[in-house]
Motif scaffolding. Structure first.
Motif: not given
Length: 598
Positions: A292-297, A405-413, A467-480
């Protein structure tokens, strides 16, 4: 078995999967004129209203090719990134896939993502160029894009129009000629993969499976390997438009099974069905567990409905295996469940389905993601922080890590500038920029998942004019650098509105939250202070003014002290009221916090 073909349709949203499935059903004569309707396989009201597919739908078609009868098992899949788990399960039950690409929109992010899913499972891909009849279609250019992506020949791409029926016969021929028949041994012990299930209030759990080896017969004693329980197969059959009972479902075929199971927990998607007397020794490699990516009660409005909500969630989980939940309680809302979703659309759909299918009115808390916190004493063992209230004391904390996450966005120039500035505003770092054609760009970003949970998708569509399409995949945890922002109403902390935010955004978001709540909280007989705080430090404040009665209305003229006495008396009453008064928060307030930019 050599005449069976199992295939699914994969594509981006709105590229015409459901319409293509309708045409295939028409041309194979699987539906009568009376049963025909648009989006025939989308049998949920929600799917029809929104025009999106939420569930995978399996259906069997009979087709005669060169005088030989063939059985075609089609699984229509969703196109939205939030339902990619449905797609991965459908792919596991197939040998081939129709990759549908819109001739007007070309290849989109989800097309590529679904294609990789299919290639990982060694499926035979048949590229279909849909909507070639549109005035805005650009078939030659899009065919070149598909050839570049797949490395196939231009003549392998089938031009079609699901609306007008162009190319449907060619697609059926390609399915039969290019997709391999299922492999499997009819003489081995039964081995079948559960790829979906649905709860029927009259007949219990209906299990959808694909037979890999052996065969399953009516009245057979069968065993589910993950739970180890045995059942009696009351009814088996194939999935036509309506379920068709059969005596036996053979190797390579797709069918349904009814055993009268009442408990939703007993059926696990990805489990292996085998014979109880001569079980198979090797379990099928099931599906990977959903992340799961998003959590809610999710809480019932009335605490007494808690058990009803639990059974509704279990039944819903059967139909949507990507929903995960566990019980939790909150000081403000009582008992409820902490649920994991694949995205915001998924959350919205689940909430809507609970209301429609199970008559459950629920309160949803602010969605967030899971963080890992490390204390100074133990810098190696992470503490899982699902709720802002789980965060350890800041004085003893070493660091907090958040999922990226690694986000991939395809859009018009033309829209590269606005899309980049949106992603950078959301703390994204650009990692790659590729021009697929002079007109279309693929952008890759590393971004914190928490930033895309709220309104990222909506704003991406706005800045790119759709005109943008969006897809993502998790790439792990990073300090913030994260801080916990609390919302105080009348000096009481409302735990359901607390949020973990990046230090740089905390002040702005805290201020916006207070302003939004000020509009939504109804006025009382006393002033209600709304404050946002980090620890003991108040960073923003708004006040909902009191409704006051005009107590001086009956004083005509006379001495000012008479008026003052009445006002002082009123002031004391208000002070006492504020000490004992509690403030009800309307459901809109919880939802409004999500849409801070509107």
């Amino acid at each position: 078995m050599k005449n069976i073909r199992n295939f699914c349709i994969i594509a981006h949203i709105d590229h015409g999967k459901s319409t293509l499935a309708d045409r295939l059903l028409d041309s194979t004569g699987s539906v009568t004129d009376r049963e025909k309707q648009e989006q025939l396989l989308d049998n949920m009201d929600l799917e029809r209203e929104r025009g999106i597919t939420i569930k995978s739908h399996a259906i069997q078609m009979n087709y005669i090719h060169n005088g030989e009868p063939y059985i075609l098992n089609l699984i229509d899949t969703p196109g939205h990134v939030d339902f990619s788990y449905e797609v991965s399960r459908s792919i596991a039950a197939c040998e081939g896939a129709l990759l549908v690409v819109d001739a007007a929109q070309s290849i989109q992010a989800q097309t590529i993502s679904n294609l990789y899913l299919a290639l990982e499972n060694d499926l035979e891909i048949i590229p279909v160029l849909n909507k070639v009849d549109l005035p805005s279609a650009n078939p030659e250019e899009v065919t070149d894009d598909i050839v570049d992506l797949l490395g196939c020949n231009p003549e392998d791409v089938i031009p079609a129009s699901a609306k007008t029926g162009i190319g449907i016969t060619e697609i059926l021929t390609a399915i039969i000629e290019r997709i391999p028949p299922p492999k499997g041994n009819p003489d081995e012990p039964l081995q079948a993969l559960i790829f979906d299930s649905v709860y029927n209030p009259f007949r219990g759990v209906e299990t959808y499976f694909r037979v890999l080896n052996g065969e399953i017969t009516k009245g057979q004693n069968i065993k589910f390997m993950a739970t180890g329980k045995t059942y009696f197969a009351d009814e088996v059959g194939t999935l036509n438009l309506k379920q068709t009972p059969k005596k036996v479902v053979k190797t390579g075929d797709v069918g349904y099974l009814i055993t009268g199971i009442k408990e939703a927990k007993e059926v696990k998607v990805g489990d292996t069905i085998t014979d109880a007397k001569t079980p198979t020794t090797n379990m099928i490699e099931g599906f990977e567990d959903v992340k799961p990516m998003v959590f809610a009660g999710i809480y019932p409005v009335d605490t007494e409905d808690y058990e009803d909500l639990r059974s509704s969630m279990e039944k819903l989980q059967l139909n949507d295996a990507s929903l995960v939940f566990q019980p939790e309680s909150s000081a403000a809302l009582g008992f409820g469940f902490r649920c994991g979703f694949l995205g915001m659309l998924h959350l919205e759909i689940i909430q809507e389905r609970l209301e429609r299918e199970f008559d459950m009115t629920v309160i949803t808390t602010v969605p967030n993601v899971s963080y890992h916190a490390y204390t100074i004493k133990d810098k190696q063992t992470p503490i899982l922080v699902n709720n802002p209230s789980d965060l350890p004391d800041p004085s003893g904390m070493d660091r907090v890590e958040e999922p990226y996450i690694k986000a991939t966005i395809i859009t018009k120039s033309d829209f590269v500038g606005p899309v980049m500035s949106l992603c950078i505003e959301k703390r994204g770092q650009i990692t790659n920029q590729t021009y697929l054609t002079p007109e279309r760009v693929e952008l890759s970003f590393d971004m914190p998942l928490a930033e895309i949970v709220f309104d990222f998708y909506d704003r991406l569509k706005t800045v790119s004019k759709g005109y943008a399409s969006f897809d993502y995949s998790p790439i792990g945890m990073r300090a913030s650098h994260l801080v916990k922002v609390d919302v105080l109403l009348n000096a009481n902390v409302v735990d359901a509105l607390s949020a973990l935010l990046h230090r740089d955004n905390a002040y702005d978001i805290g201020k916006k939250m207070c302003e939004k709540l000020k509009e939504l909280i109804p006025r009382q007989q006393f002033d209600i202070p709304i404050q946002a705080a980090i620890g003991a430090k108040i960073i923003a404040r708004e006040t909902v003014k009191a409704l006051r009665k005009d107590v001086t209305a009956k004083c005509y003229g006379g001495d000012i002290s008479r008026k003052r006495k009445l006002l002082e008396k009123q002031k004391k009453g208000k002070k006492r009221m504020r000490q004992v008064g509690n403030v009800e928060i309307p459901q809109e307030a919880f939802m409004a916090v999500l849409k801070l930019n509107d």
